[in-house]
Motif scaffolding. Structure first.
Motif, PDB file in Angstrom:
ATOM      1  N   LEU A  14       0.679  -1.396  -0.015  1.00  0.00           N
ATOM      2  CA  LEU A  14       0.108  -0.071   0.129  1.00  0.00           C
ATOM      3  C   LEU A  14       0.874   1.415  -0.202  1.00  0.00           C
ATOM      4  O   LEU A  14       0.301   2.207  -0.530  1.00  0.00           O
ATOM      5  CB  LEU A  14      -1.002   0.031   1.247  1.00  0.00           C
ATOM      6  CG  LEU A  14      -1.993  -1.152   0.974  1.00  0.00           C
ATOM      7  CD1 LEU A  14      -3.013  -0.925   2.222  1.00  0.00           C
ATOM      8  CD2 LEU A  14      -3.013  -0.884  -0.094  1.00  0.00           C
ATOM      9  N   ARG A  15       1.932   1.193   0.501  1.00  0.00           N
ATOM     10  CA  ARG A  15       2.947   2.369   0.468  1.00  0.00           C
ATOM     11  C   ARG A  15       3.304   2.830  -0.789  1.00  0.00           C
ATOM     12  O   ARG A  15       3.481   3.891  -1.252  1.00  0.00           O
ATOM     13  CB  ARG A  15       4.234   1.974   1.378  1.00  0.00           C
ATOM     14  CG  ARG A  15       4.935   3.302   1.457  1.00  0.00           C
ATOM     15  CD  ARG A  15       6.118   3.244   2.337  1.00  0.00           C
ATOM     16  NE  ARG A  15       5.785   2.946   3.726  1.00  0.00           N
ATOM     17  CZ  ARG A  15       6.587   2.655   4.776  1.00  0.00           C
ATOM     18  NH1 ARG A  15       7.968   2.467   4.507  1.00  0.00           N
ATOM     19  NH2 ARG A  15       6.334   2.365   5.926  1.00  0.00           N
TER      20      ARG A  15
ATOM     21  N   ALA B 104       2.268   6.063  -3.161  1.00  0.00           N
ATOM     22  CA  ALA B 104       3.171   6.935  -4.009  1.00  0.00           C
ATOM     23  C   ALA B 104       2.735   6.790  -5.637  1.00  0.00           C
ATOM     24  O   ALA B 104       2.810   8.014  -6.380  1.00  0.00           O
ATOM     25  CB  ALA B 104       4.468   6.406  -3.889  1.00  0.00           C
ATOM     26  N   GLY B 105       2.466   5.704  -6.011  1.00  0.00           N
ATOM     27  CA  GLY B 105       2.154   5.358  -7.455  1.00  0.00           C
ATOM     28  C   GLY B 105       1.095   5.969  -8.124  1.00  0.00           C
ATOM     29  O   GLY B 105       0.857   6.141  -9.426  1.00  0.00           O
ATOM     30  N   SER B 106      -0.080   6.327  -7.252  1.00  0.00           N
ATOM     31  CA  SER B 106      -1.135   6.837  -7.635  1.00  0.00           C
ATOM     32  C   SER B 106      -1.359   8.433  -7.296  1.00  0.00           C
ATOM     33  O   SER B 106      -2.513   9.154  -7.342  1.00  0.00           O
ATOM     34  CB  SER B 106      -2.452   6.244  -6.829  1.00  0.00           C
ATOM     35  OG  SER B 106      -2.300   6.104  -5.620  1.00  0.00           O
TER      36      SER B 106
ATOM     37  N   ASP C 256       0.676  10.566   0.861  1.00  0.00           N
ATOM     38  CA  ASP C 256       1.160   9.375   1.814  1.00  0.00           C
ATOM     39  C   ASP C 256       0.224   8.405   1.918  1.00  0.00           C
ATOM     40  O   ASP C 256      -1.105   8.380   1.638  1.00  0.00           O
ATOM     41  CB  ASP C 256       1.841   9.835   3.164  1.00  0.00           C
ATOM     42  CG  ASP C 256       0.863  10.675   4.020  1.00  0.00           C
ATOM     43  OD1 ASP C 256      -0.620  10.468   3.601  1.00  0.00           O
ATOM     44  OD2 ASP C 256       1.158  11.438   4.776  1.00  0.00           O
ATOM     45  N   GLN C 257       0.345   7.121   2.717  1.00  0.00           N
ATOM     46  CA  GLN C 257      -0.499   6.246   2.878  1.00  0.00           C
ATOM     47  C   GLN C 257      -1.866   6.427   3.693  1.00  0.00           C
ATOM     48  O   GLN C 257      -2.981   6.125   3.140  1.00  0.00           O
ATOM     49  CB  GLN C 257       0.015   5.076   3.418  1.00  0.00           C
ATOM     50  CG  GLN C 257      -0.870   3.885   3.353  1.00  0.00           C
ATOM     51  CD  GLN C 257      -0.217   2.513   3.949  1.00  0.00           C
ATOM     52  OE1 GLN C 257       1.018   2.369   4.046  1.00  0.00           O
ATOM     53  NE2 GLN C 257      -0.925   1.607   4.488  1.00  0.00           N
TER      54      GLN C 257
ATOM     55  N   ASN D  53      -5.475   6.256   2.314  1.00  0.00           N
ATOM     56  CA  ASN D  53      -6.606   5.352   3.167  1.00  0.00           C
ATOM     57  C   ASN D  53      -7.986   6.269   3.326  1.00  0.00           C
ATOM     58  O   ASN D  53      -9.031   6.055   3.283  1.00  0.00           O
ATOM     59  CB  ASN D  53      -5.956   5.061   4.552  1.00  0.00           C
ATOM     60  CG  ASN D  53      -5.081   4.138   4.426  1.00  0.00           C
ATOM     61  OD1 ASN D  53      -4.700   3.480   3.411  1.00  0.00           O
ATOM     62  ND2 ASN D  53      -4.057   3.770   5.382  1.00  0.00           N
ATOM     63  N   ARG D  54      -7.539   7.785   3.583  1.00  0.00           N
ATOM     64  CA  ARG D  54      -8.853   8.445   3.859  1.00  0.00           C
ATOM     65  C   ARG D  54      -9.627   8.593   2.700  1.00  0.00           C
ATOM     66  O   ARG D  54     -10.919   8.619   2.883  1.00  0.00           O
ATOM     67  CB  ARG D  54      -8.236   9.877   4.411  1.00  0.00           C
ATOM     68  CG  ARG D  54      -9.416  10.972   4.791  1.00  0.00           C
ATOM     69  CD  ARG D  54      -8.779  12.055   5.557  1.00  0.00           C
ATOM     70  NE  ARG D  54      -7.979  12.724   4.509  1.00  0.00           N
ATOM     71  CZ  ARG D  54      -6.788  12.806   4.816  1.00  0.00           C
ATOM     72  NH1 ARG D  54      -6.068  12.067   5.805  1.00  0.00           N
ATOM     73  NH2 ARG D  54      -5.803  13.767   3.982  1.00  0.00           N
ATOM     74  N   HIS D  55      -9.055   8.876   1.613  1.00  0.00           N
ATOM     75  CA  HIS D  55      -9.881   9.151   0.284  1.00  0.00           C
ATOM     76  C   HIS D  55     -10.564   7.672  -0.290  1.00  0.00           C
ATOM     77  O   HIS D  55     -11.551   8.032  -0.573  1.00  0.00           O
ATOM     78  CB  HIS D  55      -8.915   9.960  -0.741  1.00  0.00           C
ATOM     79  CG  HIS D  55      -8.800  11.578  -0.263  1.00  0.00           C
ATOM     80  ND1 HIS D  55      -9.984  12.367  -0.157  1.00  0.00           N
ATOM     81  CD2 HIS D  55      -7.852  12.150   0.153  1.00  0.00           C
ATOM     82  CE1 HIS D  55      -9.414  13.355  -0.006  1.00  0.00           C
ATOM     83  NE2 HIS D  55      -8.177  13.283   0.360  1.00  0.00           N
ATOM     84  N   PHE D  56      -9.543   6.664  -0.187  1.00  0.00           N
ATOM     85  CA  PHE D  56     -10.257   5.613  -0.909  1.00  0.00           C
ATOM     86  C   PHE D  56     -11.514   5.148  -0.054  1.00  0.00           C
ATOM     87  O   PHE D  56     -12.214   4.591  -0.491  1.00  0.00           O
ATOM     88  CB  PHE D  56      -8.877   4.535  -0.600  1.00  0.00           C
ATOM     89  CG  PHE D  56      -9.075   3.178  -1.208  1.00  0.00           C
ATOM     90  CD1 PHE D  56      -8.427   3.092  -2.709  1.00  0.00           C
ATOM     91  CD2 PHE D  56      -9.952   2.185  -0.876  1.00  0.00           C
ATOM     92  CE1 PHE D  56      -8.586   2.112  -3.425  1.00  0.00           C
ATOM     93  CE2 PHE D  56      -9.993   1.182  -1.842  1.00  0.00           C
ATOM     94  CZ  PHE D  56      -9.437   0.894  -3.102  1.00  0.00           C
TER      95      PHE D  56
END
Length: 271
Positions: free
Chosen positions: A225-226, A230-232, A236-237, A241-244
């Motif tokens: 997930l880290r 970064a890749g999206s 930071d993670q 997490n918050r927006h996902f």
């Protein structure tokens, strides 16, 4: 007793954000090289500007122009609590300085709410792009209050679609609103309003939704997930997490464990 926080956010046009609670401090006459946009959340401030005594309190939005001296002290016992945006001198046109000196206090509840949201977002560096969208709208409204006639509106639908296409080229690296406006030759506030009218969301919200979409694909490849964050394009993670979870209703970790493998093994032939 003073309580003060000051920082420079990663946002074009804002040199400093200041949140402060002063019990007794009185500012002497001084001047800034920036525009000052002041909200007083508790108490009241009495100040002199251009030899006239003024006040800042309640739902008023106070705008002080660059290079014009002013002071400030509590108008009531118990001090005052304030939030301030210091804006680069080019964020509002110089020809509005006179109007600002004449009428520094603005009553506009919607604008007050928008500026308050900018302050809340600027507490988190990852939310600076969302704050940029709101600040562009706030500055356009301030210009109107200060007497600048609105510019003729160009084709809003064309502006919205041009911005969407440009954002699609910068999903991962992002694109400041000011840069997009310069590339597309549209006013930033017009871009934000046109985009919202056309697509029902702010440009930054669109960018975040597309980053979540990208993150979903990366999760399905089995990346940690880290690396997915970064890749999206997420800060930071925790930002991922918050927006996902906000958009999909499930955390990235949960999504990873409940998703089917990207290359499932073929079923064994029946015997």
């Amino acid at each position: 007793m003073h309580r003060l926080e000051a920082w420079r956010p990663p946002l074009h046009g804002v040199t400093e954000v200041l949140h402060a609670h002063f019990d007794e401090h009185a500012y002497p006459m001084h001047a800034h090289d920036t525009w000052t946009v002041l909200l007083v959340d508790d108490g009241a401030v009495r100040y002199d500007l251009d030899r006239h005594q003024r006040g800042a309190y309640g739902q008023l939005i106070t705008v002080l122009p660059p290079h014009v001296p002013h002071n400030g002290t509590s108008a009531r016992p118990g001090g005052f609590r304030k939030r301030v945006l210091y804006l680069e001198h080019d964020q509002l046109p110089a020809h509005l300085i006179g109007a600002t000196v004449d009428t520094p206090a603005i009553t506009d509840r919607a604008l007050h709410h928008t500026i308050s949201r900018v302050h809340r977002l600027l507490r988190t560096p990852a939310e600076a792009p969302a704050a940029e969208d709101l600040l562009a709208v706030a500055l356009a409204r301030l210009r109107t209050h200060l007497g600048e006639p609105p510019a003729p509106r160009p084709d809003g639908r064309a502006a919205a679609h041009a911005l969407r296409d440009l954002l699609e080229e910068h999903i991962i690296d992002g694109l400041p609103l000011a840069t997009a406006a310069a590339i597309l030759h549209f006013d930033p506030a017009h871009l934000v309003r046109s985009f919202h009218r056309e697509f029902g969301m702010a440009p930054h919200q669109y960018l975040i939704s597309r980053r979540v979409d990208t993150a979903r694909r990366l999760i399905l490849t089995g990346q940690p997930l880290r690396a997915v964050a970064a890749g999206s394009g997420f800060h930071d993670q925790p930002h991922l997490n918050r927006h996902f979870k906000r958009i999909l209703g499930i955390s990235p970790g949960r999504y990873a464990t409940t998703s089917a493998p990207s290359n499932p093994a073929p079923a064994s032939p029946a015997t």
